[in-house]
Enzyme design. Structure first.
Site, mmCIF file in Angstrom:
data_model
loop_
_atom_site.group_PDB
_atom_site.id
_atom_site.type_symbol
_atom_site.label_atom_id
_atom_site.label_comp_id
_atom_site.label_asym_id
_atom_site.label_seq_id
_atom_site.Cartn_x
_atom_site.Cartn_y
_atom_site.Cartn_z
ATOM 1 N N MET A 266 0.836 -1.201 0.000
ATOM 2 C CA MET A 266 0.000 0.000 0.000
ATOM 3 C C MET A 266 0.867 1.247 0.000
ATOM 4 O O MET A 266 1.819 1.348 0.753
ATOM 5 C CB MET A 266 -0.937 -0.009 1.210
ATOM 6 C CG MET A 266 -1.846 1.202 1.292
ATOM 7 S SD MET A 266 -2.915 1.319 -0.160
ATOM 8 C CE MET A 266 -3.272 3.070 -0.159
ATOM 9 N N GLU A 301 4.938 1.128 -5.595
ATOM 10 C CA GLU A 301 4.346 1.873 -4.483
ATOM 11 C C GLU A 301 5.062 3.205 -4.259
ATOM 12 O O GLU A 301 4.432 4.209 -3.922
ATOM 13 C CB GLU A 301 4.365 1.038 -3.199
ATOM 14 C CG GLU A 301 3.683 -0.319 -3.306
ATOM 15 C CD GLU A 301 2.235 -0.257 -3.757
ATOM 16 O OE1 GLU A 301 1.629 0.829 -3.729
ATOM 17 O OE2 GLU A 301 1.697 -1.296 -4.164
ATOM 18 N N GLU A 323 -3.233 3.903 -11.317
ATOM 19 C CA GLU A 323 -2.602 2.578 -11.273
ATOM 20 C C GLU A 323 -2.067 2.194 -12.650
ATOM 21 O O GLU A 323 -2.372 1.147 -13.185
ATOM 22 C CB GLU A 323 -3.614 1.527 -10.776
ATOM 23 C CG GLU A 323 -4.133 1.764 -9.364
ATOM 24 C CD GLU A 323 -3.083 1.510 -8.301
ATOM 25 O OE1 GLU A 323 -2.007 0.978 -8.610
ATOM 26 O OE2 GLU A 323 -3.353 1.862 -7.131
#
Length: 384
Positions: A266, A301, A323
């Site tokens: 994350m 990330e 993304e």
């Protein structure tokens, strides 16, 4: 119990209110955690004062104040999913809310939860509403200051987003840390970690000559397996500068690797959280594929620091915009081999989904729940 509600793109409305700053105070406890928030609120349309609707789930409301004055029960409405302030002031005001939560019983692993003795958060996509009452949507961006207080013997490490600006000891064996993030972010990027962790430390010198402190936090036994992850982080920071001219914008970058993180990885601003398998590697236990996966995911990330964090999506229908693909893994390795791997992933995962009942456009027309199924350099899935 209220059933799932389908969300439609055609029903999107701009928020009536925006938030400027958010001050959060966490008192972490073994039975319950007390969360105090102070939010600077202002209306989108000057002079208007429609009801303020805040998202909230599995929260115990303790008190609400506006500009230091406690609200009476008739001033607000509370149900299982929302807290509505019926008649807020027409201009700017400070909203203070105190809630109690039980991270030890949070088996959803969304919001703030406790596992293996550590407190940890996962707020993407809609986990922040399990921490405090808030407008839990990406378009609401604010500057955060976070104070964490906990037992020092149980939780010697207290981490959140941004730069560490203050820390110290308190009475009764407790200590505290204050973190300040000077850049606005949506609440899905909020992160907090507290527990028994140790770090491997390094530095990165940016193109402008600033020194950035780098720390990878793991349980003590895993520290020897973090060297490749640190190499990957520094390689990603240099690549982002060389290719896009994007320099890291804080004084500190933290990575936390824990064995029971439910999301894989994350991109929380300056505090990336990973499952251990995507950080730890040693020649005795890891394959070439493991090393390549760590390089790719840590890079992916980190790149969100700009594409997704500083510049984010308006709503979850725009998930694909943050993304996207990168060429990092190809530049670090063999472009042809990387291409074969990407195509293999698409055939094995993306194509079967697109041919089945979970198929949807890149920007779907509706969804029931946003769930990130795979954080990877090459693809992302939206469950609708």
């Amino acid at each position: 119990m209220e059933g799932p509600k389908e969300i439609f793109l055609k029903d999107y409305k701009m928020p009536d209110y925006y938030f400027d700053t958010v001050h959060l105070n966490f008192s972490l406890g073994e039975e319950k955690t007390v969360v105090s928030s102070r939010i600077a609120v202002f209306p989108r349309i000057e002079g208007s004062s429609p009801p303020l609707v805040l998202d909230g789930k599995d929260l115990s409301l303790v008190s609400i104040q506006i500009n230091g004055k406690a609200l009476k029960e008739e001033d607000y409405h509370l149900d299982a999913r929302h807290l509505t302030i019926r008649s807020p002031p027409s201009g700017k005001y400070d909203l203070e809310i105190i809630t109690e939560i039980q991270p030890q019983k949070n088996t959803s692993l969304e919001g703030l939860y406790k596992s293996s003795g550590n407190f940890c958060t996962q707020c993407e996509a809609e986990g922040f509403r399990k921490i405090t009452f808030y407008q839990d949507r990406p378009v609401i961006m604010a500057k955060y200051t976070v104070r964490i207080e906990a037992d020092k013997s149980l939780y010697p490490v207290l981490l959140s987003n941004g730069n560490l600006v203050e820390q110290g000891d308190l009475q009764d064996g407790k200590h505290y840390a204050v973190w300040e993030d000077p850049f606005k972010k949506p609440c899905y990027l909020f992160a907090l970690v507290a527990g028994q962790l140790q770090s491997i430390d390094d530095t990165f010198v940016t193109h402008s000559g600033r020194k950035v402190a780098l720390k990878i936090w793991t349980p003590a036994d895993d520290l020897p397996k973090t060297a490749h992850a640190m190499y990957s982080l520094k390689a990603a920071m240099k690549w982002d500068e060389d290719v896009f001219g994007l320099e890291y914008d804080l004084d500190l970058f933290n990575i936390v690797a824990v064995p029971d993180y439910n999301m894989g990885a994350m991109e929380n601003k300056s505090l990336n959280i990973f499952d251990s398998k995507l950080v730890l590697a040693s020649p005795e236990t890891a394959t070439d594929a493991d090393y390549a996966a760590i390089l790719g995911v840590i890079g992916h990330e980190y790149f969100h620091n700009w594409t997704g964090n500083r510049v984010t999506c308006r709503d979850w229908f725009q998930l694909s915009l943050k993304e996207g693909l990168t060429e990092f893994s190809s530049d670090m390795g063999n472009r042809t081999v990387e291409r074969i791997g990407d195509v293999s992933k698409l055939r094995n995962y993306q194509f079967p989904q697109d041919a089945g009942p979970m198929a949807h456009p890149v920007r779907p027309h509706s969804y029931i729940k946003v769930r990130i199924l795979n954080h990877s350099p090459s693809y992302i899935c939206l469950q609708s």
